[in-house]
Design an enzyme around this catalytic site. Structure first.
Site, PDB file in Angstrom:
ATOM      1  N   ARG A 129      28.443  -3.965 109.620  1.00 43.60           N
ATOM      2  CA  ARG A 129      27.144  -4.187 108.976  1.00 43.60           C
ATOM      3  C   ARG A 129      27.083  -3.511 107.611  1.00 43.60           C
ATOM      4  NH1 ARG A 129      21.786  -2.708 112.278  1.00 43.60           N
ATOM      5  NH2 ARG A 129      22.495  -0.601 111.820  1.00 43.60           N
ATOM      6  N   LYS A 227      20.505  -2.855 105.492  1.00 46.18           N
ATOM      7  CA  LYS A 227      19.874  -1.542 105.474  1.00 46.18           C
ATOM      8  C   LYS A 227      19.885  -0.969 104.056  1.00 46.18           C
ATOM      9  CE  LYS A 227      19.822   1.141 109.114  1.00 46.18           C
ATOM     10  NZ  LYS A 227      18.496   0.880 109.674  1.00 46.18           N
ATOM     11  N   GLU A 263       9.063  -6.706 112.049  1.00 45.63           N
ATOM     12  CA  GLU A 263       9.591  -5.490 112.668  1.00 45.63           C
ATOM     13  C   GLU A 263       8.515  -4.427 112.724  1.00 45.63           C
ATOM     14  OE1 GLU A 263      13.153  -3.860 110.937  1.00 45.63           O
ATOM     15  OE2 GLU A 263      13.896  -5.830 110.373  1.00 45.63           O
TER      16      GLU A 263
END
Lengths: 380, 380
Positions: A129, A227, A263
C-alpha cells in the site's frame, strides 16, 4: 479462549460508554495521572519506565529506543537504511513535505505471544500500500522486501517496549516523505523513509459518532484512497466540533451527494443487518484498509454475507450493529450515531457481531489461536 | 514608464512560447548551466555568489542568510521569534505536520526600487489569510502584526539577496506547522512559524495548459480555499502527466460536475471576452488569491466589467485571452488550452489585456509608478 481486557461483557462496555462521550476514542486515561509516565513538557513526549505498569498505557507518543531511517538515491531506489537512537530528525525548511505535503504514512501493529515471540500482521500488505500511495504522490518507495525488513528490524530493536498482549501492542508508524528542498510545486529531489514505534493499549469500547454534513475528507480524483498526510489535518476541525458537542468521532459522507457513507475519521465503517455485513465500496475516496480487508475475509469465513456497495446514511438507522475498524482499534463498536440531531443507539444486542469479529481478528493478531489465514509473521 | 524585461513585445513572447512547451513555467533556464551557481547535490540546494549575474536567476531554492523562527506557547500565542542563520530545522518524527499534514504556507514578494528601498506588497493580507487558514486547520497563528514584523525582519536581514527589480524579486515563504509530537489524529501540542526567502526571476511568458479530467485539487467541505500543504502534493501526478505530454501546467475542474473552472496548479485563472473579465467565484474550493483580488480591483479601475461566477470550461474556447495569476507569476498569459485533445490557441491579439494588467500590477509592486491603491509598504 482468551479475551482482550475490558472487552467482552456488556456491563463493562456500558460502564465505559457513558464516561467516554466527551473524549477522543484513542486518548482515554491520560497515562501521566498514573504517576509512572514522566511528562516532558518541553517536547510533548512522555518518557516511560518500561517493563512495568502496562495498565497505564494510553495512545500517546512515547520515546522508545530506536527509529529506522533510509534515504532515496538519485535513481529512486532506497539503500543504506538502518537504526538510529530515537530522536529528532533534521529537515530543510524548504522540504517538499513541509511546503507541499508530499508525505504518506502507514500503520501496523506488533504483539508478543505467550512464548515471547513477536507477531507482525500482514506487513507485506502495508509495504504494498505504501508503494501504491507513493506512486500517486510522485514519490519513490522502498521495495516490499525493504519495507518488511525495516519493520522487522525496528520492532525487534524496540522489543522491550512491546506490552503483554492482554494489555496492548507496539504501534508501528512508517513515514515516507519528500525531505529534499523545492521552491516550485515539484516532487522533492530526495526522500526519506522512517519508522518509529510506540506502545499503546488495546481498545474495545463503543464510541458515539456524529455524522458530518459540511466537512468532507475526500473527493473523487483526490487522494482519499491512499494514506496521504494531507487527508488528515483537514478533518481535525470536524473532530474538534464533534468532541465539543460530546461525541467521540465523526462519520463522513461523500462529497458529491452528501449522502453515502465514507469513513469514520481514521477507520473504515461497517454495519450489520440480519446476516449481512455491509461496508462502503472502494471507489477512489475510501482507504483500502488492511483491517477492513481482513474483516471482510473473516466475516465470509463465518458465514456472513458481505456487501461492498454505496451505503446511504439512512440505512444505519435500521442496522442491528455498526462498527468501525482500523489498525489501532481492530474492531470498534459504534454505540450511537447522530444525524442532524437525530440519535440512534445500538448495543441492545450486546454488540454480538462486533465482538465476534473483534475476537476472531484480535486472537489471530495476538497469536492466541492458530492463524489459518497465513496473515502473521513470527519473529524470534 | 518602465517595462519588465522580456515582457512586452509579441515577438519576444512568441520566441519564448515555442521553446517553453515542454518545461515547467517556473523552472526554465537551469541556472547552474551559467556556471555561477554551485550545485550542492548533497542537499539539493544551490549556493549563490550574490550581487552579480542576476540574469541567471531561476525558481529554485537558494541558501540565503537568515530564516525566521517563532514557536507557539501553551496558550496558543506566539512569542520570542527571531532570526537564525539559514539551515535545517529539527523536528520530531511524530510531528503533526509530518504525520497528518498539519501545515499551511504563504507566498509573498519583496522588490527593491531604484532608490534602494525594499517594497512589500499587501503583507497584511497574507498575515490575515494565514490566520484564516490556521483556524480551519486547528492551529494557532501569529497575529497580523507579528506576521508583518517577521516578514519585515526576514526580508531586511536578507536584503543583499533582493535582485534588481528588472531581474527578479525575493520570494518570501512563511510556513506554519504542527511540530509537536502526536500519535492519534489530534492537533499538535506545539507549532512553529518559520519564514525563508529565495531570490527568483521575473516571469512573463505564455504557458500551454491542459485541462485535467481525472484529478481534482479540491472539494466542497475540503481545504481548497486555504493554503493547506496537503492541497499540493495530490496534484503533482497531474502536473507530471501534463509535462510528459508537452504541456506547461494543468487546469483543474470542479470535483462535482467536472465542468466548471477551478484553478491552474498554483494560480487563479481569468478569461477576457470583449470588455468583460471573468474568473471562478470563490465558493469554498478556490484560493482567495491576493493577486487575484488585486487584479480584480485593477481591472475595475481600468473600466473592465469583472464577473466572479461559475465558469464552464467551454467558455474558454470563445475567449479573447486567458491568463492566470499568483504571487510568483503576477499575471501570466495562457498561450493555449487543450481539452480532451482539442487545442485552442490564444495570442493573436498579442495578449494585450494580460500585458496591461501585468504592467499595472507589476509596476506598483516594483515601485515604478505611484501606488494609489495603498498596497505597498516601503522599508528603509
Amino acid at each position: 479462549m482468551f479475551n482482550v481486557q475490558l472487552s467482552f461483557t456488556n456491563a463493562t462496555i456500558f460502564q465505559f460508554s457513558s464516561s467516554f462521550m466527551v473524549q477522543h476514542h484513542l486518548q482515554l486515561a491520560a497515562a501521566s495521572s498514573h504517576g509512572w509516565l514522566r511528562a516532558t513538557p518541553s517536547d510533548g513526549h512522555s518518557e516511560t519506565s518500561v517493563d512495568k505498569r502496562w495498565d497505564s498505557l494510553a495512545f500517546n507518543p512515547v520515546k522508545t529506543d530506536y527509529i529506522y531511517v533510509m534515504k532515496s538515491c538519485k535513481d529512486g531506489s532506497f539503500s543504506n537504511g538502518g537504526l538510529r537512537h530515537y530522536g529528532n530528525i533534521e529537515i530543510s525548511p524548504s522540504a517538499a513535505v513541509l511546503n507541499y505535503g508530499q508525505g504518506i504514512i502507514e500503520n501496523l501493529k506488533a504483539y508478543k505471544n505467550k512464548n515471547g515471540s513477536i507477531i507482525l500482521f500482514r506487513v507485506e500488505e502495508n509495504g504494498l500500500r505504501m508503494r501504491v500511495g507513493a506512486d500517486r504522490m510522485c514519490m519513490p518507495a522502498p521495495t516490499i522486501e525493504q519495507f518488511v525488513e525495516a519493520v522487522t528490524s525496528t520492532v525487534s530493536a524496540n522489543e522491550r517496549w512491546i506490552p503483554p498482549s492482554n494489555k496492548g501492542f507496539l504501534h508501528v508508524r512508517p513515514l515516507l516523505m519528500g525531505n529534499g528542498p523545492v521552491l516550485s510545486l515539484t516532487p522533492a529531489p530526495e526522500f526519506i523513509f522512517l519508522i518509529y514505534v510506540t506502545p499503546v493499549r488495546n481498545y474495545f469500547e463503543p464510541i458515539n459518532v456524529v455524522v458530518e454534513n459540511d466537512i468532507h475528507r475526500a473527493t473523487l480524483g483526490g487522494v482519499g484512497n491512499i494514506k496521504a498526510i494531507g487527508n488528515y489535518a483537514g478533518i481535525m476541525k470536524a473532530q474538534a466540533k464533534a468532541k465539543a458537542n460530546g461525541f467521540s468521532d465523526v462519520l463522513y459522507l461523500d462529497s458529491i451527494h452528501n449522502r453515502n457513507l465514507e469513513e469514520v475519521s481514521t477507520a473504515n465503517v461497517f454495519f450489520v443487518k440480519d446476516n449481512t455485513i455491509s461496508t462502503p465500496v472502494l471507489g477512489g475516496t475510501i482507504l483500502p484498509g488492511i483491517t477492513r480487508k481482513s474483516i471482510i475475509e473473516i466475516a465470509h469465513s463465518q458465514g456472513f454475507k458481505v456487501e461492498e456497495r454505496l451505503v446511504p446514511v439512512e440505512e444505519l438507522f435500521d442496522a442491528d450493529e455498526v462498527f468501525c475498524c482500523g489498525n489501532a482499534v481492530c474492531v470498534l463498536p459504534v454505540g450511537s450515531i447522530t444525524l442532524n440531531g437525530k440519535r440512534v443507539d445500538y448495543g441492545e444486542s450486546g454488540f454480538v457481531v462486533s465482538q465476534q469479529l473483534h475476537s476472531a481478528l484480535a486472537n489471530i493478531q495476538m497469536g492466541l489461536i492458530e492463524d489459518k489465514m497465513g496473515w502473521t509473521t513470527l519473529l524470534n
